[in-house]
Design a protein around this motif. Structure first.
Motif, mmCIF file in Angstrom:
data_model
loop_
_atom_site.group_PDB
_atom_site.id
_atom_site.type_symbol
_atom_site.label_atom_id
_atom_site.label_comp_id
_atom_site.label_asym_id
_atom_site.label_seq_id
_atom_site.Cartn_x
_atom_site.Cartn_y
_atom_site.Cartn_z
ATOM 1 N N SER A 109 -29.726 22.224 -24.107
ATOM 2 C CA SER A 109 -28.279 22.151 -23.970
ATOM 3 C C SER A 109 -27.919 20.684 -23.737
ATOM 4 O O SER A 109 -28.795 19.825 -23.647
ATOM 5 C CB SER A 109 -27.820 23.024 -22.797
ATOM 6 O OG SER A 109 -28.165 24.386 -23.031
ATOM 7 N N ILE A 146 -24.910 17.576 -22.125
ATOM 8 C CA ILE A 146 -23.749 17.143 -21.349
ATOM 9 C C ILE A 146 -22.930 16.228 -22.249
ATOM 10 O O ILE A 146 -23.447 15.246 -22.793
ATOM 11 C CB ILE A 146 -24.161 16.376 -20.080
ATOM 12 C CG1 ILE A 146 -25.079 17.218 -19.192
ATOM 13 C CG2 ILE A 146 -22.918 15.918 -19.312
ATOM 14 C CD1 ILE A 146 -24.432 18.414 -18.550
ATOM 15 N N GLU A 163 -20.337 20.772 -20.105
ATOM 16 C CA GLU A 163 -21.702 21.241 -20.330
ATOM 17 C C GLU A 163 -21.654 22.200 -21.510
ATOM 18 O O GLU A 163 -20.883 23.171 -21.493
ATOM 19 C CB GLU A 163 -22.237 21.943 -19.086
ATOM 20 C CG GLU A 163 -23.637 22.505 -19.252
ATOM 21 C CD GLU A 163 -24.107 23.275 -18.021
ATOM 22 O OE1 GLU A 163 -25.322 23.362 -17.803
ATOM 23 O OE2 GLU A 163 -23.238 23.801 -17.288
ATOM 24 N N THR A 196 -23.821 24.764 -23.613
ATOM 25 C CA THR A 196 -25.055 25.524 -23.441
ATOM 26 C C THR A 196 -25.372 26.359 -24.671
ATOM 27 O O THR A 196 -24.506 27.055 -25.198
ATOM 28 C CB THR A 196 -24.936 26.453 -22.209
ATOM 29 O OG1 THR A 196 -24.495 25.690 -21.089
ATOM 30 C CG2 THR A 196 -26.276 27.098 -21.888
ATOM 31 N N GLU A 224 -29.515 17.910 -21.516
ATOM 32 C CA GLU A 224 -29.526 18.411 -20.145
ATOM 33 C C GLU A 224 -30.944 18.314 -19.586
ATOM 34 O O GLU A 224 -31.905 18.701 -20.244
ATOM 35 C CB GLU A 224 -29.023 19.856 -20.107
ATOM 36 C CG GLU A 224 -28.653 20.310 -18.718
ATOM 37 C CD GLU A 224 -27.768 21.547 -18.744
ATOM 38 O OE1 GLU A 224 -26.589 21.437 -18.374
ATOM 39 O OE2 GLU A 224 -28.261 22.609 -19.149
ATOM 40 N N LYS A 265 -26.349 17.313 -11.549
ATOM 41 C CA LYS A 265 -26.723 17.695 -12.920
ATOM 42 C C LYS A 265 -26.417 16.554 -13.890
ATOM 43 O O LYS A 265 -27.229 16.234 -14.778
ATOM 44 C CB LYS A 265 -25.975 18.960 -13.328
ATOM 45 C CG LYS A 265 -26.295 19.440 -14.733
ATOM 46 C CD LYS A 265 -25.608 20.761 -15.046
ATOM 47 C CE LYS A 265 -26.317 21.915 -14.373
ATOM 48 N NZ LYS A 265 -25.833 23.234 -14.844
ATOM 49 N N ALA A 305 -29.065 14.083 -16.007
ATOM 50 C CA ALA A 305 -28.939 13.898 -17.457
ATOM 51 C C ALA A 305 -28.877 12.414 -17.811
ATOM 52 O O ALA A 305 -29.491 11.962 -18.781
ATOM 53 C CB ALA A 305 -27.702 14.624 -17.979
#
Length: 352
Positions: A105, A107, A160, A162, A203, A266, A270
């Motif tokens: 995934s 960012i 984000e 995903t 990610e 998070k 990243a």
């Protein structure tokens, strides 16, 4: 080593791994063998498909000498020969070194650059573009931070995204996006040029990046801007500074300080992971100059010209006259062209 010898070695290694996994091994040896087998199995599948077609072609050629079978054999041989180049290319592509982050995934970070209010307005439109693209691909698009301007533009947007293979498709979007159009506030009809920066980061999991808590300075403060009365009464906003790298992440989207900290961490992971990847890429690029997929944010990669209804990607010199569709998330033609360009560069570097 010839290509056939390399293919033989891959098939032989696959058989060795199959025997090893069937022998009852366990622990770290099993984990490593399973991982290697999972990586090699798709390559072997393409090799088997190619060699099966080559065997069928050889058999069809033998039948050409038979008057009764000649016409049938010619048709079959023509069909096989038409498929062979694609099968051979599939093998070469499967053998290319993989970007370990491709299946992850991502960012997404978008910020206006040059152009003031007009840049902020286009930043908001680009944010919506990627939201629509995520919808088209069946990915989940979750806003992590969204700071809007007074005129409805975007000061900073982080999301984000995903799904499987998100980074593989979006990694080429990192860079400077330029817009040329007449702003709504322009009374004399002059075309203005503004720019927006886009960053797409794979990610990262905690195991990918080691962050020492003693390297972090964490500040909490009262959130500002839209969000309700809580923004002035609780210290829910979080700012994390990673002192060794100087990276700063601020988050105030959530009412909970705990949630804001989790989001900020998070994003920090990243950015640190991408920093490591960029350093590794720079060392590889010294040996193999690559013009695609560098993720260089200072590089002007695409121009959106509204008066002419065109979008141009400068890395592959591709211009599409369907700006309206592109702004609705239809960017696959650009992504496909950039993917093919990078694959061609990798094939050349590998000597295929």
């Amino acid at each position: 080593m010839t290509l056939d010898e390399r293919l033989d070695r891959i098939v032989s290694r696959s058989l060795e791994l199959e025997a090893l996994l069937a022998s009852g091994i366990s622990g770290e040896v099993f984990t490593q063998a399973s991982r290697e087998y999972a990586e090699i199995e798709p390559v072997v599948a393409h090799i088997n498909a190619l060699r099966q077609a080559e065997q069928e072609a050889a058999q069809a050629e033998l039948l050409l000498a038979d008057p009764e079978m000649k016409e049938l054999a010619e048709g079959e041989l023509a069909d096989i020969r038409e498929r062979l180049p694609e099968l051979s290319q599939n093998v070469r592509l499967a053998m290319l070194p993989r970007d370990a982050a491709d299946e992850r995934s991502a960012i997404l970070e978008i910020r206006p650059a040059a152009g003031g209010d007009e840049a902020a307005l286009f930043a908001a439109e680009l944010f919506d573009l990627y939201r629509r693209y995520a919808d088209l691909r069946g990915w989940r698009f979750s806003i992590m931070d969204y700071s809007d301007s007074e005129l409805g533009g975007l000061r900073e947007g982080i999301a984000e995204i995903t799904g499987k293979g998100v980074f593989a498709r979006l990694k080429y979007e990192s860079g400077v996006h330029r817009v040329q159009r007449v702003p709504a506030t322009e009374s004399q009809g002059r075309i203005h040029t503004s720019t927006v920066t886009v960053a797409v980061l794979p990610e990262a999991e905690e195991v990918d990046v080691t962050i020492d808590e003693t390297d972090l300075r964490i500040d909490v403060y009262r959130a500002s801007g839209a969000g309700g009365q809580h923004v002035n009464k609780t210290e829910s906003a979080v700012r994390i500074t990673h002192m060794p790298s100087g990276i700063v992440v601020a988050m105030q989207e959530e009412k909970s300080q705990h949630k804001n900290r989790a989001k900020a961490m998070k994003i920090l992971r990243a950015r640190l992971y991408e920093q490591e990847r960029a350093q590794a890429h720079a060392s590889r690029a010294a040996d193999r100059k690559s013009q695609v997929g560098t993720g260089d944010r200072s590089e002007r990669i695409r121009t959106y010209n509204f008066p002419q209804g065109r979008v141009t990607d400068h890395r592959v010199n591709l211009t599409l006259y369907k700006l309206d569709k592109v702004m609705l998330g239809d960017i696959d033609e650009f992504v496909d062209a950039l993917t093919q360009e990078e694959q061609a560069a990798l094939l050349a570097a590998e000597g295929f």
